[in-house]
Structure formats: structure tokens, C-alpha cells
Design an enzyme around this catalytic site. Structure first.
Site: not given
Ligand code: DQA
Length: 137
Positions: A22, A70, A76, A83, A96, A98, A107
Site C-alpha cells: 500500500y 475503498n 469482499h 445495500d 483499491h 492494490s 480478494r
Molecule cells: C484494498 C484491498 C483489500 O483487499 C484490502 O482488504 C484492503 C485494501 C486496497 O486498497 O488495495 O484493506 O481495498
């Protein structure tokens, strides 16, 4: 335009946790860069680790042109956030930092994407900027 950037669970740890995934910038630093990029727009930022508070923020976002969300790991499995998105008319872009599709299998599935306008992932902090820019197209 008026944008609401919502960061969910554990995103307050950005710059501290899993820096290889990140990056080293804190969430405050990222938000500052976003504000500078959108200096002619209004950007508001909200972060919460709590699922219900994120739902409330989405419900109360009626004055915004778009939400950049985000949701972190809630992405997930949170049907509550899904909703909430489906219950408002403000469009939401899922973000996201990543590339979730290049990571663990859990993920790869988002329960939010189906009710979002679009999804951006894999560009680090620029994922937020790309998502907000999409509202201007
Ligand atoms: C995330 C990806 C998610 O899978 C993870 O749980 C995060 C960060 C991302 O910004 O890449 O907390 O949302």
C-alpha cells in the site's frame, strides 16, 4: 464537482501496514495529494473502521456528485455496504490501491462491484484520482 472519498476498515493504517503493498504515504498525505489534484473541486474525506458508519456516510451523501469508495476488506463480504450503495442515487466508484486480482483468491471477489458505476484498482494512491476523474468524462 463535489466528491466524497470514503475509506473503510484498516485504511487508517495506510503508510504503516504492508508498505510493500500500500506504499509509505499515510492516508492524510494521500488525501492532501487528492485535494491538490482536484483544487477546483470540493473533496471531502471520511474514514471509518466500522461497517455501519460507512453505510451511514453513504446514506447521507445526497449532496455529492460522486462517492469514491475503498471499503478495504469489507469489499469482499459486506452485503450491508452493498445495500447502502444500492439504496442511494449518488454514483459510487469502487477503488483499491492494490491490484486485488493479482493477490489472494478471497480478494478477487467483490460484493460491491455489481452496484457500483465502475471499479479502479492497482494504481496505488492514483486509483482514487482516476476514480474521481471518471466522473468528469
Ligand atoms: C484494498 C484491498 C483489500 O483487499 C484490502 O482488504 C484492503 C485494501 C486496497 O486498497 O488495495 O484493506 O481495498
Amino acid at each position: 464537482m463535489k466528491f466524497l472519498f470514503i475509506n473503510g476498515v484498516n485504511l487508517n493504517m495506510t503508510g504503516v501496514r504492508e508498505k510493500g503493498v500500500y506504499g509509505t504515504q499515510t492516508l492524510d498525505e494521500i488525501n492532501l495529494e487528492i485535494s491538490k489534484h482536484f483544487k477546483n473541486d470540493i473533496c471531502e474525506f471520511y474514514q471509518s473502521n466500522s461497517e455501519g458508519d460507512i453505510c451511514t456516510a453513504i446514506q447521507e451523501a445526497s449532496g455529492f456528485d460522486g462517492i469514491i469508495l475503498n471499503a478495504g476488506a469489507y469489499t469482499h463480504y459486506s452485503y450491508a455496504i452493498r445495500d447502502a450503495i444500492a439504496s442511494v442515487s449518488v454514483p459510487v466508484v469502487e477503488v483499491h490501491m492494490s491490484n486485488v486480482h493479482a493477490r489472494e483468491e478471497f480478494r478477487h471477489k467483490s460484493v460491491l462491484s455489481e452496484v457500483c458505476k465502475g471499479v479502479i484498482c492497482g494504481f496505488g494512491m492514483n486509483s482514487y484520482i482516476l476514480a474521481a476523474e471518471s466522473f468528469k468524462l
